[in-house]
Structures are given as structure tokens and as C-alpha cells.
Design a protein around this motif. Structure first.
Motif, PDB file in Angstrom:
ATOM      1  N   ARG A  57       0.781  -1.046  -0.144  1.00  0.00           N
ATOM      2  CA  ARG A  57       0.117  -0.045  -0.045  1.00  0.00           C
ATOM      3  C   ARG A  57       1.162   1.499   0.079  1.00  0.00           C
ATOM      4  N   LYS A  58       2.181   1.101   0.976  1.00  0.00           N
ATOM      5  CA  LYS A  58       2.995   2.234   0.564  1.00  0.00           C
ATOM      6  C   LYS A  58       3.103   2.050  -0.833  1.00  0.00           C
ATOM      7  N   LYS A  59       3.941   1.541  -1.542  1.00  0.00           N
ATOM      8  CA  LYS A  59       4.395   1.616  -3.014  1.00  0.00           C
ATOM      9  C   LYS A  59       3.509   2.314  -3.857  1.00  0.00           C
ATOM     10  N   LEU A  60       1.478   1.979  -3.045  1.00  0.00           N
ATOM     11  CA  LEU A  60       0.698   2.977  -4.263  1.00  0.00           C
ATOM     12  C   LEU A  60       0.834   3.877  -4.199  1.00  0.00           C
ATOM     13  N   GLN A  61       1.142   4.225  -2.499  1.00  0.00           N
ATOM     14  CA  GLN A  61       0.652   5.673  -2.191  1.00  0.00           C
ATOM     15  C   GLN A  61       1.659   6.756  -2.809  1.00  0.00           C
ATOM     16  N   VAL A  62       2.693   6.465  -2.981  1.00  0.00           N
ATOM     17  CA  VAL A  62       3.654   7.385  -3.740  1.00  0.00           C
ATOM     18  C   VAL A  62       3.459   7.423  -5.470  1.00  0.00           C
ATOM     19  N   ARG A  63       2.994   6.316  -6.258  1.00  0.00           N
ATOM     20  CA  ARG A  63       2.961   5.821  -7.279  1.00  0.00           C
ATOM     21  C   ARG A  63       1.265   7.299  -8.215  1.00  0.00           C
ATOM     22  N   ARG A  64       2.487   7.704  -9.540  1.00  0.00           N
ATOM     23  CA  ARG A  64       0.694   8.649  -9.470  1.00  0.00           C
ATOM     24  C   ARG A  64       0.258   7.563 -10.949  1.00  0.00           C
ATOM     25  N   PHE A  65      -0.820   8.032 -10.794  1.00  0.00           N
ATOM     26  CA  PHE A  65      -1.924   7.860 -11.144  1.00  0.00           C
ATOM     27  C   PHE A  65      -2.307   8.225 -12.636  1.00  0.00           C
ATOM     28  N   ALA A  66      -2.899   7.965 -13.790  1.00  0.00           N
ATOM     29  CA  ALA A  66      -3.279   9.265 -14.773  1.00  0.00           C
ATOM     30  C   ALA A  66      -5.090   9.706 -14.289  1.00  0.00           C
ATOM     31  N   LYS A  67      -5.560   9.068 -13.889  1.00  0.00           N
ATOM     32  CA  LYS A  67      -6.894   9.582 -12.887  1.00  0.00           C
ATOM     33  C   LYS A  67      -6.786   9.083 -11.908  1.00  0.00           C
ATOM     34  N   PRO A  68      -8.377  10.067 -11.238  1.00  0.00           N
ATOM     35  CA  PRO A  68      -8.003  10.476  -9.889  1.00  0.00           C
ATOM     36  C   PRO A  68      -8.802   8.985  -8.785  1.00  0.00           C
ATOM     37  N   TRP A  69      -9.959   8.561  -9.732  1.00  0.00           N
ATOM     38  CA  TRP A  69     -10.356   7.127  -9.082  1.00  0.00           C
ATOM     39  C   TRP A  69      -9.325   5.859  -9.194  1.00  0.00           C
ATOM     40  N   MET A  70      -8.178   6.063 -10.120  1.00  0.00           N
ATOM     41  CA  MET A  70      -7.078   4.554 -10.461  1.00  0.00           C
ATOM     42  C   MET A  70      -6.596   4.520  -8.704  1.00  0.00           C
ATOM     43  N   ARG A  71      -6.162   5.904  -8.254  1.00  0.00           N
ATOM     44  CA  ARG A  71      -5.829   5.064  -6.587  1.00  0.00           C
ATOM     45  C   ARG A  71      -6.252   4.469  -5.680  1.00  0.00           C
ATOM     46  N   MET A  72      -8.141   4.833  -5.952  1.00  0.00           N
ATOM     47  CA  MET A  72      -8.316   4.185  -5.147  1.00  0.00           C
ATOM     48  C   MET A  72      -8.901   2.622  -5.359  1.00  0.00           C
ATOM     49  N   THR A  73      -8.990   2.119  -7.023  1.00  0.00           N
ATOM     50  CA  THR A  73      -9.710   0.965  -7.304  1.00  0.00           C
ATOM     51  C   THR A  73      -7.630   0.378  -6.939  1.00  0.00           C
ATOM     52  N   ALA A  74      -7.384   1.090  -6.364  1.00  0.00           N
ATOM     53  CA  ALA A  74      -5.719  -0.077  -6.958  1.00  0.00           C
ATOM     54  C   ALA A  74      -5.904  -0.340  -5.639  1.00  0.00           C
ATOM     55  N   PHE A  75      -5.855   0.345  -4.461  1.00  0.00           N
ATOM     56  CA  PHE A  75      -6.322   0.306  -3.627  1.00  0.00           C
ATOM     57  C   PHE A  75      -7.494  -1.280  -2.821  1.00  0.00           C
ATOM     58  N   GLY A  76      -8.198  -1.191  -3.694  1.00  0.00           N
ATOM     59  CA  GLY A  76      -9.215  -2.097  -3.790  1.00  0.00           C
ATOM     60  C   GLY A  76      -8.906  -3.130  -4.629  1.00  0.00           C
ATOM     61  N   ILE A  77      -8.235  -3.423  -4.944  1.00  0.00           N
ATOM     62  CA  ILE A  77      -8.066  -4.454  -5.754  1.00  0.00           C
ATOM     63  C   ILE A  77      -6.733  -5.577  -4.912  1.00  0.00           C
ATOM     64  N   THR A  78      -5.468  -4.477  -4.669  1.00  0.00           N
ATOM     65  CA  THR A  78      -4.851  -4.421  -3.713  1.00  0.00           C
ATOM     66  C   THR A  78      -5.079  -5.344  -2.925  1.00  0.00           C
ATOM     67  N   GLU A  79      -5.941  -4.320  -1.639  1.00  0.00           N
ATOM     68  CA  GLU A  79      -6.551  -5.632  -0.488  1.00  0.00           C
ATOM     69  C   GLU A  79      -7.244  -6.368  -0.386  1.00  0.00           C
ATOM     70  N   GLN A  80      -8.228  -6.861  -1.998  1.00  0.00           N
ATOM     71  CA  GLN A  80      -8.832  -7.881  -1.788  1.00  0.00           C
ATOM     72  C   GLN A  80      -7.350  -9.375  -2.964  1.00  0.00           C
ATOM     73  N   THR A  81      -6.697  -9.436  -3.393  1.00  0.00           N
ATOM     74  CA  THR A  81      -6.226 -10.088  -3.638  1.00  0.00           C
ATOM     75  C   THR A  81      -5.164 -10.499  -2.564  1.00  0.00           C
ATOM     76  N   TYR A  82      -4.848  -9.154  -1.598  1.00  0.00           N
ATOM     77  CA  TYR A  82      -3.993  -9.835  -0.519  1.00  0.00           C
ATOM     78  C   TYR A  82      -5.251 -11.069   0.422  1.00  0.00           C
ATOM     79  N   ASN A  83      -6.624  -9.997   0.640  1.00  0.00           N
ATOM     80  CA  ASN A  83      -7.265 -10.762   1.132  1.00  0.00           C
ATOM     81  C   ASN A  83      -8.175 -12.480   1.096  1.00  0.00           C
ATOM     82  N   SER A  84      -7.386 -12.395  -0.627  1.00  0.00           N
ATOM     83  CA  SER A  84      -7.916 -14.214  -0.666  1.00  0.00           C
ATOM     84  C   SER A  84      -6.819 -14.913  -0.241  1.00  0.00           C
ATOM     85  N   ARG A  85      -7.637 -16.148  -0.673  1.00  0.00           N
ATOM     86  CA  ARG A  85      -6.327 -16.929   0.089  1.00  0.00           C
ATOM     87  C   ARG A  85      -5.853 -18.009  -1.322  1.00  0.00           C
ATOM     88  N   SER A  86      -6.096 -17.356  -2.373  1.00  0.00           N
ATOM     89  CA  SER A  86      -5.535 -18.078  -3.897  1.00  0.00           C
ATOM     90  C   SER A  86      -3.832 -17.717  -3.579  1.00  0.00           C
TER      91      SER A  86
END
Length: 109
Positions: A57-86
Motif C-alpha cells: 500500500r505504501k508503494k501505491l501511495q507514492v505511485r502516480r496515476f493518470a486518473k483520480p479514481w485509479m488510486r483508490m481502485t488500485a488500493f481496493g484491488i490490492t486489498e482483495q488480492t491480499y485477502n484472497s487465500r489464492s
């Protein structure tokens, strides 16, 4: 029993007919799905490598995104991926995410 079979057959043909008239996805939908699948793949790679969710999440925080909605979406995708037992390989996660995203975009239309 014949009327039920006929109804099912008509329903199936109707569904096929409507499916044939669905609009094709535009380039933007494909780009968004590709972007999301890349985020999911990166999160899976970090998870499998033993990187903590906090560090990712810290890496994503400093990453530049083209659109404003991308940051929070990236956080959500990352969190879901980590929460998955896959424990699937990164490439499989990327492919699965992309395919499901495309299916969702088609279903929205």
C-alpha cells in the motif's frame, strides 16, 4: 413435458439473439480491464514474495496515476488480492482478472 422444453428452447434462442446484438466493448473498457489486471498481478506477486500489505500500500501511495479514481481502485484491488487465500501464479491472476472484468463490462451493457 413438451411445453416446458419448448419454453426453454425459446428462452435459449431469445438469449442468444440478445447476446448477438450486444455492443462490442470499446477501447477504454479494455484498457481499464488491462490496467486492473496488472494491478492484481503486481499485488499477487508481492503477496507471494512475502511483502506485507502495508508495504504494498505504501508503494501505491507514492505511485502516480493518470486518473483520480485509479488510486483508490488500485488500493481496493490490492486489498482483495491480499485477502484472497489464492496461491495462483501471477499470470493466472492477471488472466482471470482480465476475463472477469471483460465479462462484467459486457454484462453492464
Amino acid at each position: 413435458m413438451r411445453p416446458i422444453r419448448a419454453t426453454v428452447a425459446v428462452f435459449s434462442l431469445t438469449a442468444l439473439a440478445f447476446g448477438a446484438h450486444a455492443k462490442p466493448l470499446d477501447q477504454n473498457d479494455r484498457k481499464v480491464c488491462g490496467w486492473g489486471s496488472q494491478i492484481a498481478a503486481e499485488a499477487q506477486q508481492a503477496k507471494l514474495s512475502g511483502v506485507t500489505l502495508y508495504a504494498t500500500r505504501k508503494k501505491l501511495q507514492v505511485r502516480r496515476f493518470a486518473k483520480p479514481w485509479m488510486r483508490m481502485t488500485a488500493f481496493g484491488i490490492t486489498e482483495q488480492t491480499y485477502n484472497s487465500r489464492s496461491r495462483l501464479p501471477t499470470a493466472a491472476i492477471k488472466k482471470t482478472y482480465y476475463e472477469q472484468c471483460i465479462q462484467h463490462a459486457i454484462a453492464k451493457r
